[in-house]
Write a protein that holds these residues in place. Structure first.
Motif, PDB file in Angstrom:
ATOM      1  N   PRO A  78     -18.569 -89.835  34.470  1.00  0.00           N
ATOM      2  CA  PRO A  78     -19.192 -91.094  35.420  1.00  0.00           C
ATOM      3  C   PRO A  78     -19.392 -90.602  36.874  1.00  0.00           C
ATOM      4  O   PRO A  78     -20.124 -91.443  37.445  1.00  0.00           O
ATOM      5  N   GLU A  83     -22.924 -88.612  36.010  1.00  0.00           N
ATOM      6  CA  GLU A  83     -24.082 -89.212  35.213  1.00  0.00           C
ATOM      7  C   GLU A  83     -24.484 -88.452  34.278  1.00  0.00           C
ATOM      8  O   GLU A  83     -25.643 -88.575  33.485  1.00  0.00           O
ATOM      9  N   LYS A 112     -21.625 -97.172  33.365  1.00  0.00           N
ATOM     10  CA  LYS A 112     -22.506 -97.998  33.725  1.00  0.00           C
ATOM     11  C   LYS A 112     -22.400 -99.503  33.383  1.00  0.00           C
ATOM     12  O   LYS A 112     -22.399-100.550  34.076  1.00  0.00           O
ATOM     13  N   TRP A 161     -19.538-100.937  35.577  1.00  0.00           N
ATOM     14  CA  TRP A 161     -19.985-101.007  36.877  1.00  0.00           C
ATOM     15  C   TRP A 161     -20.602-102.225  36.805  1.00  0.00           C
ATOM     16  O   TRP A 161     -20.538-103.046  37.749  1.00  0.00           O
ATOM     17  N   LYS A 215     -23.112 -99.785  45.662  1.00  0.00           N
ATOM     18  CA  LYS A 215     -22.371 -98.451  45.886  1.00  0.00           C
ATOM     19  C   LYS A 215     -21.888 -98.449  47.191  1.00  0.00           C
ATOM     20  O   LYS A 215     -22.619 -98.702  48.168  1.00  0.00           O
ATOM     21  N   HIS A 268     -20.805 -94.118  39.094  1.00  0.00           N
ATOM     22  CA  HIS A 268     -20.436 -95.311  38.855  1.00  0.00           C
ATOM     23  C   HIS A 268     -19.373 -95.855  40.103  1.00  0.00           C
ATOM     24  O   HIS A 268     -18.247 -96.329  39.724  1.00  0.00           O
TER      25      HIS A 268
END
Length: 473
Positions: free
Chosen positions: A27, A30, A323, A326, A350, A358
């Protein structure tokens, strides 16, 4: 690259009944870091057959045999500490300091707790002319989450093993590699064939097969309340035992005293740990209305000191796990703003400089009322809600006004007052000023679940009670 496309069944790594692989993401980057296979009901059937065969002898194993096995597992954990920490960090985004510290530390801590309890545990008790026997429940299906993966494996596997049960573990498919390494440790330690089995998979493919299987005697689940309800419903026709540790929306009542600022700061930082992905996280902080502005200032400073960043570095927190997670957190942050809570720190989007991964800004809302969505729903991210109270009766009333009851906290100097409040909170745990104990019972009231884990209570969960009457000492 991790490649765990086989399952550990009957003491061997075997191919799944059907080839169905899934990538696992880091994470923070990604990027794909490995693959697992997703199992099916056929794989569960194979593991059930192995575990039932193993139960015929393992249920009668001696205390000494079980202690020797647990100690061998302990040696294996020490040998593989770095591998375990690296897996946890890469698959769920935990900073290495957190992964190698609390995450792996809890695995070893639960093991040592189980050893200590087993050394003196009474599997027989004479009550007058009746002999009560405490016997293993049988074959246990274990379904564990991604947020504290090693902890949840440990507090199920070790007590079940120590009390003579066999088991099938389904770890989260989001963070599965730590569990695969754990299975390697179990194998090397010499766990008898079929006593411990591991199948990767998702809820519909493996979780449903485990919870509804007529030859599984108990299911122990940790996860969301929504999934827990589905598991209990699926298990009902087989009348198996169901133990669940589910969601939470834990209150932290801060007393009006000279430690107020310290309590608010500590509560804010504590909420952010593990990127807020902790079911017991003190996500609802209660402060006197008269000190709300002071609480805002302290919480803002504390939250802004929690710096997100690359898990390989010295960041306080890493990303959230996916995701999907998130997106859910962002939606709830937007909802908090929309419903009129005061945004004190953080907010949507972010953190600056962390466009990949994330990552969530450590966020604080104040002037929150208990009817707001962010006060009712489990956010499972680094988001703190500060609510005001008139007096302590009001604080307790609002704290208990939730469908959850997993954990809670009281922060302040007056221990007598704190203990009095603790007695009135409807939750399975109350931490006074951060109190912590590996032997303490863990589990929830209301929709936070049923049953208890940790310490001796974890042993009791995996035992049946047999009364042999007419058997004087």
């Amino acid at each position: 690259m991790y490649e765990y496309t086989k399952f550990y069944i009957d003491g061997e790594w075997i191919d799944p009944a059907k080839a169905n692989t899934m990538p696992v993401e880091n994470p923070a980057t990604e990027e794909t870091i490995g693959h697992i296979s997703l199992g099916s009901a056929a794989d569960v059937d194979k593991a059930v057959a192995a575990a039932r065969r193993a139960f015929e002898s393992w249920q009668f194993s001696s205390r000494a045999e079980r202690l020797d096995l647990l100690k061998a597992i302990g040696a294996g954990i020490e040998k593989r500490r770095e591998d375990l920490a690296k897996a946890v960090s890469e698959e769920m985004g935990a900073p290495m300091s957190l992964a190698s510290g609390p995450h792996v530390g809890l695995l070893g801590g639960h093991l040592q707790t189980a050893i200590k309890i087993l050394e003196d545990f009474q599997f027989e008790r004479q009550d007058g002319n009746t002999l009560h026997l405490f016997e293993p429940v049988g074959l246990v299906g274990m379904i564990t989450p991604w947020n504290w993966p090693l902890n949840q494996i440990a507090c199920k596997v070790f007590p079940a093993l120590a009390t003579g049960n066999t088991m099938i573990l389904k770890p989260s498919e989001i963070a599965p590699f730590n569990a695969a390494i754990f299975a390697e440790i179990m194998h090397e330690a010499g766990v008898p064939k079929g006593v411990f089995n591991l199948i990767n998979g998702d809820g519909p493919g493996v979780g449903t097969a485990i919870s509804g299987h007529e030859d599984i005697d108990m299911v122990s689940f940790t996860g969301s309340t929504r999934a827990g309800i589905a598991i209990a419903s699926n298990a009902a026709p087989t009348v198996k035992r169901v133990a669940q540790e589910l969601g939470g929306k834990s209150p932290n009542i801060v007393l009006d005293d000279s430690a107020f600022a310290k309590s608010v700061a500590k509560g804010t930082v504590g909420m952010m740990g593990n990127s807020g992905q902790t079911c017991t996280a003190p996500s609802r902080m209660f402060v006197p209305h008269a000190r709300m502005e002071e609480a805002k200032a302290v919480a803002k400073e504390a939250a802004e000191g929690v710096i997100p960043g690359d898990p390989k570095g010295n960041a306080a927190i890493g990303p959230v796990v996916s995701k999907t997670q998130w997106d859910k957190i962002q939606g709830l942050i937007e909802k908090g703003i929309e419903e009129g809570a005061t945004l004190v720190a953080g907010g949507p989007g972010k953190p600056e400089g962390l466009e990949t991964g994330h990552y969530v800004k450590p966020t604080v809302f104040a002037d929150v009322t208990n009817d707001m969505t962010i006060a009712r729903e489990e956010i499972f991210g680094p988001v703190l809600c500060i609510l005001g109270y008139e007096d302590l009766d009001d604080a307790v009333r609002i704290a208990n006004d939730t469908e959850y009851g997993l954990a809670s906290a009281v922060s302040g100097e007056d221990m007598d007052q704190a203990k009095a409040i603790a007695r009135r909170i409807r939750a399975g745990r109350v931490a006074i000023n951060g109190g912590y104990d590996m032997m303490a019972a863990f589990g929830g009231y209301k929709k936070s679940g049923n049953g208890r884990e940790w310490g001796k209570f974890g042993f009791d969960e995996f035992l049946e009670v047999k009364a042999v009457m007419g058997a004087p000492a």
